[in-house]
Structures are given as C-alpha cells and as structure tokens.
Design a protein around this motif. Sequence first.
Motif, mmCIF file in Angstrom:
data_model
loop_
_atom_site.group_PDB
_atom_site.id
_atom_site.type_symbol
_atom_site.label_atom_id
_atom_site.label_comp_id
_atom_site.label_asym_id
_atom_site.label_seq_id
_atom_site.Cartn_x
_atom_site.Cartn_y
_atom_site.Cartn_z
ATOM 1 N N MET A 74 -136.486 56.246 -11.130
ATOM 2 C CA MET A 74 -135.689 55.370 -10.266
ATOM 3 C C MET A 74 -134.632 56.159 -9.496
ATOM 4 O O MET A 74 -134.422 55.919 -8.302
ATOM 5 C CB MET A 74 -135.014 54.281 -11.097
ATOM 6 C CG MET A 74 -135.970 53.253 -11.659
ATOM 7 S SD MET A 74 -136.746 52.275 -10.363
ATOM 8 C CE MET A 74 -135.313 51.418 -9.727
ATOM 9 N N ILE A 75 -133.988 57.088 -10.158
ATOM 10 C CA ILE A 75 -132.974 57.918 -9.492
ATOM 11 C C ILE A 75 -133.625 58.759 -8.397
ATOM 12 O O ILE A 75 -133.069 58.921 -7.310
ATOM 13 C CB ILE A 75 -132.233 58.797 -10.520
ATOM 14 C CG1 ILE A 75 -131.356 57.899 -11.409
ATOM 15 C CG2 ILE A 75 -131.399 59.870 -9.829
ATOM 16 C CD1 ILE A 75 -130.812 58.586 -12.641
ATOM 17 N N ALA A 80 -129.234 57.032 -3.932
ATOM 18 C CA ALA A 80 -127.912 56.518 -3.578
ATOM 19 C C ALA A 80 -127.439 55.402 -4.516
ATOM 20 O O ALA A 80 -126.289 54.991 -4.446
ATOM 21 C CB ALA A 80 -127.920 56.001 -2.140
ATOM 22 N N ARG A 81 -128.308 54.938 -5.396
ATOM 23 C CA ARG A 81 -127.958 53.834 -6.296
ATOM 24 C C ARG A 81 -127.139 54.329 -7.476
ATOM 25 O O ARG A 81 -127.335 55.433 -7.990
ATOM 26 C CB ARG A 81 -129.216 53.137 -6.811
ATOM 27 C CG ARG A 81 -130.121 52.582 -5.734
ATOM 28 C CD ARG A 81 -129.570 51.287 -5.152
ATOM 29 N NE ARG A 81 -130.247 50.874 -3.946
ATOM 30 C CZ ARG A 81 -131.280 50.051 -3.882
ATOM 31 N NH1 ARG A 81 -131.791 49.571 -4.992
ATOM 32 N NH2 ARG A 81 -131.801 49.732 -2.726
ATOM 33 N N SER A 82 -126.224 53.488 -7.933
ATOM 34 C CA SER A 82 -125.416 53.815 -9.114
ATOM 35 C C SER A 82 -126.232 53.581 -10.381
ATOM 36 O O SER A 82 -127.293 52.942 -10.340
ATOM 37 C CB SER A 82 -124.169 52.929 -9.158
ATOM 38 O OG SER A 82 -124.528 51.588 -9.468
ATOM 39 N N ALA A 83 -125.717 54.071 -11.491
ATOM 40 C CA ALA A 83 -126.393 53.867 -12.777
ATOM 41 C C ALA A 83 -126.539 52.380 -13.084
ATOM 42 O O ALA A 83 -127.591 51.935 -13.568
ATOM 43 C CB ALA A 83 -125.626 54.573 -13.888
ATOM 44 N N LEU A 84 -125.518 51.589 -12.802
ATOM 45 C CA LEU A 84 -125.591 50.146 -13.053
ATOM 46 C C LEU A 84 -126.613 49.469 -12.147
ATOM 47 O O LEU A 84 -127.299 48.536 -12.567
ATOM 48 C CB LEU A 84 -124.221 49.493 -12.893
ATOM 49 C CG LEU A 84 -123.231 49.799 -14.022
ATOM 50 C CD1 LEU A 84 -121.862 49.182 -13.703
ATOM 51 C CD2 LEU A 84 -123.749 49.316 -15.362
ATOM 52 N N MET A 89 -131.990 47.052 -11.597
ATOM 53 C CA MET A 89 -133.323 47.048 -10.996
ATOM 54 C C MET A 89 -134.403 47.089 -12.076
ATOM 55 O O MET A 89 -135.414 46.388 -11.976
ATOM 56 C CB MET A 89 -133.474 48.224 -10.030
ATOM 57 C CG MET A 89 -132.611 48.079 -8.787
ATOM 58 S SD MET A 89 -132.599 49.573 -7.775
ATOM 59 C CE MET A 89 -134.192 49.428 -6.969
ATOM 60 N N LEU A 90 -134.193 47.910 -13.094
ATOM 61 C CA LEU A 90 -135.159 47.974 -14.193
ATOM 62 C C LEU A 90 -135.246 46.638 -14.925
ATOM 63 O O LEU A 90 -136.333 46.144 -15.233
ATOM 64 C CB LEU A 90 -134.797 49.102 -15.167
ATOM 65 C CG LEU A 90 -135.019 50.514 -14.658
ATOM 66 C CD1 LEU A 90 -134.393 51.538 -15.598
ATOM 67 C CD2 LEU A 90 -136.505 50.801 -14.470
ATOM 68 N N MET A 91 -134.093 46.040 -15.186
ATOM 69 C CA MET A 91 -134.073 44.762 -15.904
ATOM 70 C C MET A 91 -134.657 43.631 -15.055
ATOM 71 O O MET A 91 -135.422 42.806 -15.563
ATOM 72 C CB MET A 91 -132.647 44.430 -16.341
ATOM 73 C CG MET A 91 -132.129 45.354 -17.429
ATOM 74 S SD MET A 91 -130.408 45.051 -17.853
ATOM 75 C CE MET A 91 -130.524 43.430 -18.610
ATOM 76 N N ASN A 92 -134.316 43.596 -13.757
ATOM 77 C CA ASN A 92 -134.781 42.510 -12.898
ATOM 78 C C ASN A 92 -136.277 42.570 -12.602
ATOM 79 O O ASN A 92 -136.859 41.573 -12.175
ATOM 80 C CB ASN A 92 -133.994 42.500 -11.581
ATOM 81 C CG ASN A 92 -132.574 42.034 -11.779
ATOM 82 O OD1 ASN A 92 -132.265 41.305 -12.707
ATOM 83 N ND2 ASN A 92 -131.686 42.474 -10.900
#
Length: 129
Positions: A74-75, A80-84, A89-92
Amino acid sequence: MLAVFALGYSLPLAGSMVGSSSRGPQHEDTSYIKPEIGAPGASASAIAGSGTDTGPFGGTSGAAPMVAGAAALMIEAHPARSALQIKAMLMNSADATVYTNPATKPGELAPITRIGAGELRVNRAVALS
C-alpha cells in the motif's frame, strides 16, 4: 451431528476463521475493538531454511506478516498516504464475509470481535483512490 466420511469429500475452509483466532474487545479502559482486521494465517506455508523448501506455520505468526506485507504494498502504491490512511484503506476494503466454522456452524458469520473489519484484501485496498 452427522459425521460424513467419503473419498473425495472436502470442506472448503477459505473464508473461515480458525478457532484459535484472537478475540476482542480490548480489555482496557478504551474498549477498542480488537483485532482490527483479519488475515490468512492458519496453515500457511513459506520458504524455510535453505530458501528452496517450504514449511507450514500458522496463527498470528502467519497473519501478522500478511498484514505487514499488505501495508508495504500500500505504501508503494500510495506513497503520499499517512499510516492511518493506509490502515483505513486496508480495513475499508476487507472482506467481512468470514464464517465462524463451516464444519460445526455452517453459514454462521464470524462476529466483529473476532475478525475486525474482515479478512485482508490488498488488491481491493490498492485499487482504492
């Protein structure tokens, strides 16, 4: 309960939760739901020792590296996405259709306190914009 023994009979376990899976909610003051996401981990197989052989392992030892690898992918896909944001995204994108035990409780979905958002689906998460 009726037991069936027949040559060629199989019970698919994909999409089901192993009985020894962690349980929630967290017992501290926060009462957060844990686990937050599920991942394949029972009876997984990986390269072992020489790098040319495989060996089974399971449980959290199998699931945690799956989630870590998914987060790394995912990173790479969304730098540009934060860890949260990656976690969200993984959870959704997780698959919430996870069954408790297809052998003893066919059709019974696992509760959120056992699977969190559902089973990890990194391909769905990477595809999110």
